[in-house]
Design a protein around this motif. Sequence first.
Motif, PDB file in Angstrom:
ATOM      1  N   PHE A  57       0.825  -1.201   0.000  1.00 36.43           N
ATOM      2  CA  PHE A  57       0.000   0.000   0.000  1.00 36.43           C
ATOM      3  C   PHE A  57       0.864   1.259   0.000  1.00 36.43           C
ATOM      4  CE2 PHE A  57      -2.184  -3.231   2.742  1.00 36.43           C
ATOM      5  CZ  PHE A  57      -3.054  -3.676   1.765  1.00 36.43           C
ATOM      6  N   THR A  58       0.354   2.285  -0.662  1.00 37.09           N
ATOM      7  CA  THR A  58       1.051   3.568  -0.683  1.00 37.09           C
ATOM      8  C   THR A  58       0.355   4.598   0.187  1.00 37.09           C
ATOM      9  OG1 THR A  58      -0.189   4.178  -2.680  1.00 37.09           O
ATOM     10  CG2 THR A  58       2.003   3.205  -2.983  1.00 37.09           C
ATOM     11  N   ASP A  59      -0.927   4.362   0.496  1.00 35.58           N
ATOM     12  CA  ASP A  59      -1.675   5.254   1.371  1.00 35.58           C
ATOM     13  C   ASP A  59      -2.943   4.544   1.826  1.00 35.58           C
ATOM     14  OD1 ASP A  59      -3.343   5.260  -0.852  1.00 35.58           O
ATOM     15  OD2 ASP A  59      -2.955   7.356  -1.368  1.00 35.58           O
ATOM     16  N   LEU A  60      -3.770   5.260   2.565  1.00 33.59           N
ATOM     17  CA  LEU A  60      -4.989   4.662   3.111  1.00 33.59           C
ATOM     18  C   LEU A  60      -5.915   4.167   2.009  1.00 33.59           C
ATOM     19  CD1 LEU A  60      -6.786   4.043   5.562  1.00 33.59           C
ATOM     20  CD2 LEU A  60      -7.641   6.390   5.436  1.00 33.59           C
ATOM     21  N   GLN A  61      -6.088   4.940   0.939  1.00 27.43           N
ATOM     22  CA  GLN A  61      -7.034   4.570  -0.105  1.00 27.43           C
ATOM     23  C   GLN A  61      -6.605   3.305  -0.836  1.00 27.43           C
ATOM     24  OE1 GLN A  61     -10.124   6.059  -0.535  1.00 27.43           O
ATOM     25  NE2 GLN A  61     -10.380   4.149  -1.661  1.00 27.43           N
ATOM     26  N   SER A  62      -5.306   3.141  -1.094  1.00 28.60           N
ATOM     27  CA  SER A  62      -4.841   1.941  -1.794  1.00 28.60           C
ATOM     28  C   SER A  62      -5.106   0.690  -0.955  1.00 28.60           C
ATOM     29  CB  SER A  62      -3.352   2.061  -2.140  1.00 28.60           C
ATOM     30  OG  SER A  62      -2.558   2.151  -0.972  1.00 28.60           O
ATOM     31  N   LEU A 255       1.049   2.152   5.939  1.00 26.44           N
ATOM     32  CA  LEU A 255       0.312   3.146   5.153  1.00 26.44           C
ATOM     33  C   LEU A 255       1.104   4.441   4.962  1.00 26.44           C
ATOM     34  CD1 LEU A 255      -3.352   2.725   6.452  1.00 26.44           C
ATOM     35  CD2 LEU A 255      -2.270   1.727   4.446  1.00 26.44           C
ATOM     36  N   CYS A 256       2.391   4.382   5.306  1.00 28.51           N
ATOM     37  CA  CYS A 256       3.313   5.497   5.031  1.00 28.51           C
ATOM     38  C   CYS A 256       3.006   6.763   5.832  1.00 28.51           C
ATOM     39  CB  CYS A 256       3.351   5.814   3.536  1.00 28.51           C
ATOM     40  SG  CYS A 256       3.662   4.369   2.491  1.00 28.51           S
ATOM     41  N   VAL A 257       2.337   6.608   6.982  1.00 24.48           N
ATOM     42  CA  VAL A 257       2.156   7.748   7.883  1.00 24.48           C
ATOM     43  C   VAL A 257       3.518   8.114   8.482  1.00 24.48           C
ATOM     44  CG1 VAL A 257       1.004   8.573   9.986  1.00 24.48           C
ATOM     45  CG2 VAL A 257      -0.231   7.096   8.379  1.00 24.48           C
ATOM     46  N   PHE A 258       4.325   7.070   8.770  1.00 19.10           N
ATOM     47  CA  PHE A 258       5.726   7.229   9.161  1.00 19.10           C
ATOM     48  C   PHE A 258       6.564   6.334   8.250  1.00 19.10           C
ATOM     49  CE2 PHE A 258       3.259   8.097  12.977  1.00 19.10           C
ATOM     50  CZ  PHE A 258       3.804   9.307  13.395  1.00 19.10           C
ATOM     51  N   PRO A 259       7.750   6.791   7.819  1.00 17.51           N
ATOM     52  CA  PRO A 259       8.544   6.002   6.879  1.00 17.51           C
ATOM     53  C   PRO A 259       9.059   4.690   7.454  1.00 17.51           C
ATOM     54  CG  PRO A 259       9.700   8.032   7.501  1.00 17.51           C
ATOM     55  CD  PRO A 259       8.321   8.123   8.055  1.00 17.51           C
ATOM     56  N   GLN A 260       9.344   4.681   8.754  1.00 23.26           N
ATOM     57  CA  GLN A 260       9.771   3.448   9.410  1.00 23.26           C
ATOM     58  C   GLN A 260       9.461   3.557  10.897  1.00 23.26           C
ATOM     59  OE1 GLN A 260      13.867   3.177   8.319  1.00 23.26           O
ATOM     60  NE2 GLN A 260      14.509   4.931   9.516  1.00 23.26           N
ATOM     61  N   MET A 261       9.441   2.398  11.574  1.00 23.95           N
ATOM     62  CA  MET A 261       9.004   2.395  12.968  1.00 23.95           C
ATOM     63  C   MET A 261       9.881   3.267  13.852  1.00 23.95           C
ATOM     64  SD  MET A 261       6.541   1.235  14.796  1.00 23.95           S
ATOM     65  CE  MET A 261       5.909  -0.288  14.083  1.00 23.95           C
ATOM     66  N   SER A 262      11.171   3.306  13.592  1.00 17.04           N
ATOM     67  CA  SER A 262      12.076   4.097  14.431  1.00 17.04           C
ATOM     68  C   SER A 262      11.762   5.587  14.367  1.00 17.04           C
ATOM     69  CB  SER A 262      13.526   3.852  14.020  1.00 17.04           C
ATOM     70  OG  SER A 262      13.731   4.248  12.679  1.00 17.04           O
ATOM     71  N   GLU A 263      11.001   6.012  13.344  1.00 17.82           N
ATOM     72  CA  GLU A 263      10.630   7.424  13.208  1.00 17.82           C
ATOM     73  C   GLU A 263       9.220   7.719  13.720  1.00 17.82           C
ATOM     74  OE1 GLU A 263      11.807   9.320   9.450  1.00 17.82           O
ATOM     75  OE2 GLU A 263      12.937   7.491   8.993  1.00 17.82           O
ATOM     76  N   HIS A 264       8.552   6.708  14.263  1.00 16.89           N
ATOM     77  CA  HIS A 264       7.206   6.911  14.812  1.00 16.89           C
ATOM     78  C   HIS A 264       7.289   7.846  16.016  1.00 16.89           C
ATOM     79  CE1 HIS A 264       3.105   6.064  16.046  1.00 16.89           C
ATOM     80  NE2 HIS A 264       2.944   5.260  15.013  1.00 16.89           N
ATOM     81  N   ASN A 265       6.218   8.604  16.239  1.00 16.34           N
ATOM     82  CA  ASN A 265       6.237   9.558  17.351  1.00 16.34           C
ATOM     83  C   ASN A 265       5.709   8.974  18.664  1.00 16.34           C
ATOM     84  OD1 ASN A 265       3.464   9.529  16.924  1.00 16.34           O
ATOM     85  ND2 ASN A 265       3.299  11.674  16.331  1.00 16.34           N
ATOM     86  N   LEU A 266       5.538   7.662  18.732  1.00 15.78           N
ATOM     87  CA  LEU A 266       5.043   7.032  19.957  1.00 15.78           C
ATOM     88  C   LEU A 266       5.863   7.390  21.202  1.00 15.78           C
ATOM     89  CD1 LEU A 266       3.830   3.526  18.787  1.00 15.78           C
ATOM     90  CD2 LEU A 266       2.613   4.989  20.407  1.00 15.78           C
ATOM     91  N   PRO A 267       7.204   7.345  21.135  1.00 18.20           N
ATOM     92  CA  PRO A 267       7.961   7.718  22.342  1.00 18.20           C
ATOM     93  C   PRO A 267       7.654   9.139  22.806  1.00 18.20           C
ATOM     94  CG  PRO A 267       9.379   6.529  20.819  1.00 18.20           C
ATOM     95  CD  PRO A 267       8.104   6.805  20.086  1.00 18.20           C
ATOM     96  N   ALA A 268       7.484  10.053  21.864  1.00 18.30           N
ATOM     97  CA  ALA A 268       7.165  11.436  22.228  1.00 18.30           C
ATOM     98  C   ALA A 268       5.771  11.521  22.850  1.00 18.30           C
ATOM     99  CB  ALA A 268       7.253  12.338  21.002  1.00 18.30           C
ATOM    100  N   LEU A 269       4.820  10.766  22.315  1.00 18.79           N
ATOM    101  CA  LEU A 269       3.461  10.772  22.860  1.00 18.79           C
ATOM    102  C   LEU A 269       3.451  10.252  24.289  1.00 18.79           C
ATOM    103  CD1 LEU A 269       1.478   9.341  19.786  1.00 18.79           C
ATOM    104  CD2 LEU A 269       1.681  11.737  20.472  1.00 18.79           C
ATOM    105  N   LEU A 270       4.148   9.151  24.507  1.00 18.01           N
ATOM    106  CA  LEU A 270       4.180   8.543  25.841  1.00 18.01           C
ATOM    107  C   LEU A 270       4.915   9.457  26.823  1.00 18.01           C
ATOM    108  CD1 LEU A 270       2.989   5.912  26.906  1.00 18.01           C
ATOM    109  CD2 LEU A 270       5.231   4.851  26.652  1.00 18.01           C
ATOM    110  N   ALA A 271       6.021  10.041  26.365  1.00 15.85           N
ATOM    111  CA  ALA A 271       6.805  10.937  27.224  1.00 15.85           C
ATOM    112  C   ALA A 271       6.022  12.188  27.606  1.00 15.85           C
ATOM    113  CB  ALA A 271       8.105  11.320  26.533  1.00 15.85           C
ATOM    114  N   ALA A 272       5.099  12.600  26.738  1.00 14.92           N
ATOM    115  CA  ALA A 272       4.284  13.787  27.003  1.00 14.92           C
ATOM    116  C   ALA A 272       3.123  13.502  27.953  1.00 14.92           C
ATOM    117  CB  ALA A 272       3.752  14.356  25.691  1.00 14.92           C
ATOM    118  N   GLY A 273       2.993  12.246  28.373  1.00 13.40           N
ATOM    119  CA  GLY A 273       1.951  11.891  29.328  1.00 13.40           C
ATOM    120  C   GLY A 273       0.614  11.548  28.718  1.00 13.40           C
TER     121      GLY A 273
END
Length: 341
Positions: A57-62, A255-273
């Motif tokens: 997939f290249t995006d949500l619609q595909s 779905l290419c929201v993030f290019p790879q898992m290491s670039e996901h913003n999950l750590p920032a979300l969790l760190a922000a409480g």
Amino acid sequence: MTDRTVLSKLLRALPKAELHLHIEGTLEPELIFQLAQRNGIALSYPSVEALRAAYAFTDLQSFLDVYYAGASVLIHAQDFEDMAYAYFERAAADGIVHAELFFDPQTHTERGVAMVTVIEGLTRAGARAQQELGISSALILCFLRHLSEDAAFETLEQALPYRQHFIGVGLDSSERGHPPEKFARVFARCRELGLHLVAHAGEEGPPAYIETALDLLKVERIDHGVRCTDSPALVQRLAREQIPLTVCPLSNVKLCVFPQMSEHNLPALLAAGLKVTLNSDDPAYFGGYLLRNYEACFEAFPQWGRAEAIQLARNSLEASFAAPEQKAGWLQHLEAVAAGA
């Protein structure tokens, strides 16, 4: 055992809830072909391998294009039961104690499948899972946002005779160009009916979609929500109000929201409480069920350890719509597992 081995065992053992799972998205290619044969449906893919190859997939619609093609094999209540029970078996192996399943009735009623057929099959699977696997579950009816609000109202009316079988409503499908306010009236009606309210927002759509889902639709959870980091004020609000985010890591990468898992913003979300939960979204299409999503995150984020694992599992249980006494039992189990790890 190494620290990572101990952590891997903990990830499996911790009691977890899955709160963002599209049951039609658990249809594995093998079951698609099995149901197609059973129901005499000709697929446009010659083999299981060819169908899997279409999962680039290249995006949500595909993704949605392939997703709706797969759902076409679901005709009878037994098909829906077989699909859901196959998911529950995988859920049990992943340490899931409670699952809140999204289902898309419009995907089926538009093909001439009756609402009762869909709900009956899914309800039977849930009852079996409780009895045979010890998994608690609930159904959340989702409106397809690329269709009209009038169509959503019609779907709600079709479903109300079976109100006892679902606990809430959600909003899914193509986010771009379909803001939450498009469904303000139908969500107001659902609120009057006492249904729980959730909505997809901030996956491909902007932070404003998250704000509108909260302020206009009055949702209790945000499904995805990862675009919130584009608005520091929104991040602060989500943390302050402890609005759960049902994040789907492997889905976001697929779905290419993030290019790879290491670039996901999950750590920032969790760190922000923020009250972040991990989920698998459409696991047959996105490369893994819930445990694999946990593992992929902990592989990508070496700074995460035991504390994050316990926090994420606790968040999922607390963010569920289960009864307080059920949550208390699961949380007690979680503390026991954590203490013994």
